[in-house]
Write an enzyme that holds these catalytic residues in place. Structure first.
Site, PDB file in Angstrom:
ATOM      1  CG  HIS A   1      -1.858  -1.092   1.357  1.00 14.28           C
ATOM      2  ND1 HIS A   1      -3.224  -0.903   1.260  1.00 14.28           N
ATOM      3  CD2 HIS A   1      -1.689  -2.422   1.577  1.00 14.28           C
ATOM      4  CE1 HIS A   1      -3.846  -2.065   1.403  1.00 14.28           C
ATOM      5  NE2 HIS A   1      -2.928  -3.005   1.595  1.00 14.28           N
TER       6      HIS A   1
ATOM      7  CE  LYS B   1      -6.040  -6.722  -3.443  1.00 16.90           C
ATOM      8  NZ  LYS B   1      -5.524  -5.817  -2.418  1.00 16.90           N
TER       9      LYS B   1
ATOM     10  CG  HIS C   1     -10.089  -3.330   6.067  1.00 14.39           C
ATOM     11  ND1 HIS C   1     -10.003  -3.385   4.702  1.00 14.39           N
ATOM     12  CD2 HIS C   1      -9.091  -4.112   6.540  1.00 14.39           C
ATOM     13  CE1 HIS C   1      -9.009  -4.190   4.358  1.00 14.39           C
ATOM     14  NE2 HIS C   1      -8.437  -4.632   5.459  1.00 14.39           N
TER      15      HIS C   1
ATOM     16  CG  ASP D   1      -1.774  -5.941   3.909  1.00 10.80           C
ATOM     17  OD1 ASP D   1      -2.035  -4.903   3.285  1.00 10.80           O
ATOM     18  OD2 ASP D   1      -2.649  -6.725   4.303  1.00 10.80           O
TER      19      ASP D   1
END
EC number: 3.5.1.5
Length: 567
Positions: free
Chosen positions: A136, A217, A320, A360
């Site tokens: 990311h 993605k 999230h 990640d």
């Protein structure tokens, strides 16, 4: 003939055939399989040493000699654990063999001349620069952290600390792809960008690939529906790019059977395939047994420890965009965190069913710990499961080759860039990491990017020598000015190359074309080809592979940990 003891030889020139080296404070040992040097003709730099004019250094012009030689290195790579000299020319690995002066020495394949620089690798381990395929792009400072851990290539997406990027590895749309490619041009690391793959019609996906997305993605936060999966993979097949997927944790648009049906027999890279990082609850791990699925892990669950479960809930809520005051959001988070599948993940890595590791970064993962945690898993599995056939109690060469492939060659193959990076092989970019064995996988001694040192531990700048405290990692000349452009690579798809995108955006870096990834299968994952039938009990979450129950107690103590980070 003069003789010296093995100990004296190893102290002078590094280990040779039959010698063993322990990897840091782990339970892992490697044995040297082959020595490319010629006994009695070894080259070494320094006062009174061999690499001097008319001795180990010849008279050839720069065109016939190496730009850089790493002497007496212990190479650890998927193809072998060998002692050799490494020659670098024009930023690429040009030779692996015996360095020296061919005018006076036998067997020289790595010529040293007046235009040759030397890095003494005696007693050092050399590995390929790592590849983190789950990035990311939340902040550019990730690059410095990754380089100092031994990672030299990023594959991922994002635009900075935007809410979408905090959760998903997507650089959405042509405008952001252009800006991120321009930003990456100044970062001293190889980069390939992933576009957003969540669309049910192909046009918006095609334009992202033409705009420079080296892959797409699919992420559940954007809707990983069967329609989006099928559309994305259809475009990928058409335009020869990879698709990465974070599947539907809530099983709203279908369960794992529906996702696998939508994928069909097409190749796909499944992120955090265990599921704590996201994916069909509780059985996304089943995907690791499919012939067309290239499964990877992210590092927060690696290895399984007494702290793993406790830290995950808060990480998940933040990344999230979940609200702890909403019961459904908390239930969503809790559904992803299962002790049983996390424990099984380590074992599946050791069996070769999981093929890759990644970070990640800052989105439930630590960008500087891909290498470290991969080797912690290898250690933990050695302790729990014993030697891995065909290894013996004497050395762990096969296990070491299996694990190093997880963050070097296999992600390179997966994303169609293995012709440029991913291993210590002739013709590839000289992205090399030197380690002192005692600090293997924790703190590199040097990181070389495209033939130049890009970062290294360095002492007091006002010191009379390079080593006085305080010693810490600092950017080196390879990270500065136009040297960055000559030593780093931006990966683009063929569609972007055909339209002249690099010239259009004014990119100055080396350009690599990603290709061939649609042909890659699980059987191509080096040392990690196992395709077991994986079953998950929907009530107990117990995992079986080919009928074998996968159970592993959490670790309460690990190597490569606190003792290395006191200062």
């Amino acid at each position: 003939m003069s003789r010296i003891s093995r100990r004296a030889y190893a102290d002078m020139f590094g280990p040779t055939v039959g010698d063993r080296v322990r990897l840091a404070d782990t339970a892992l040992w490697v044995e040297v399989e082959k020595d490319f040097t010629v006994y009695g003709e070894e080259v070494k730099f320094g006062g009174g040493k061999v690499i001097r004019d008319g001795m180990g250094q010849g008279q050839m012009l720069a065109a016939q000699a190496m730009d850089l030689v790493l002497t007496n290195a212990l190479i650890i790579d998927h193809w072998g654990i060998v002692k050799a000299d490494i020659g670098v020319k024009h930023g690429r690995i040009a030779a692996i063999g015996k360095a020296g002066n061919p005018d006076v020495q036998p067997g020289v394949t790595v010529p040293v001349g007046p235009g040759t620089e030397v890095i003494a690798a005696e007693g050092k381990i050399v590995t390929a620069g790592g590849i983190d395929s789950h990035i990311h792009f939340i902040c550019p400072q990730q690059v410095e952290e990754a380089l100092t851990s031994g990672v030299t290539t990023f594959i991922g997406g994002g635009t900075g600390p935007a809410t979408g990027t905090n959760a998903t590895t997507c650089t959405p749309g042509p405008w952001y792809l252009a800006r991120m490619l321009q930003a990456a041009d100044s970062l001293p690391i190889n980069i390939g960008l992933l576009g957003k793959g969540n669309a049910s019609r192909p046009e918006a996906l095609r334009e992202q690939i033409a705009a420079g997305a080296v892959g797409l993605k699919l992420h559940e936060d954007w809707g990983s529906t069967p329609a989006a999966i099928d559309c994305c993979l259809s475009v990928a097949e058409e335009m020869d790019i990879q698709v990465a997927i974070h599947t539907d944790t809530l099983n709203e648009s279908g369960c794992i059977e529906d996702t696998l049906a939508a994928i069909g027999d097409r190749t796909i890279h499944t992120f955090h395939t265990e599921g704590a990082g996201g994916g069909h609850a509780p059985d996304i791990i089943r995907a690791a047994g499919q012939a067309n699925v290239l499964p990877s892990s992210t590092n927060p669950t690696l290895p399984y420890t007494v702290n793993t479960v406790d830290e995950h809930l808060d990480m998940l809520m933040v990344c999230h965009h979940l609200d702890p005051s909403i019961a459904e959001d908390v239930a969503f988070a809790e559904s992803r965190i299962r002790r049983e599948t996390i424990a099984a993940e380590d074992i599946l890595h050791d069996m070769g069913a999981f093929a890759m590791t990644s970070s990640d970064s800052q989105a439930m993962g630590r960008v500087g710990e891909v290498v470290l945690r991969t080797w912690q898993v290898a250690h933990q599995m050695k302790v729990r499961r014993g030697p891995l056939a065909p290894d013996s109690s004497y050395s762990d060469n096969f296990r070491v080759k299996r694990y190093i492939a997880k963050y070097t060659l296999n992600p390179a193959l997966t994303h169609g860039i293995a012709h440029e990076v991913g291993s210590v092989e002739v013709g590839k970019l000289a992205d090399l990491v030197l380690w002192s064995p005692a600090f293997f996988a924790v703190k590199p001694a040097l990181v070389i990017k495209g033939g130049m040192i890009v970062t290294a531990p360095m002492g007091d700048i006002n010191g009379s020598i390079p080593t006085p405290q305080p010693v810490h990692y600092r950017p080196m000349f390879g990270a500065l000015g136009a040297a960055r452009h000559a030593t780093r690579m931006t990966f683009l798809p063929q569609a972007a190359m055909d339209r002249g995108l690099a010239q259009e955006l004014g990119l100055q870096s080396l350009i690599g074309v990603a290709h061939g990834c649609r042909r890659v299968r699980k059987a191509d994952m080096v040392h990690n080809t196992l395709q077991p039938v994986i079953e998950v009990d929907s009530q107990t979450y117990q995992v079986r592979a080919d009928g074998e129950l996968l159970v592993c107690e959490p670790a309460s103590e690990l190597p490569l940990a606190q003792r290395y980070f006191l200062f």
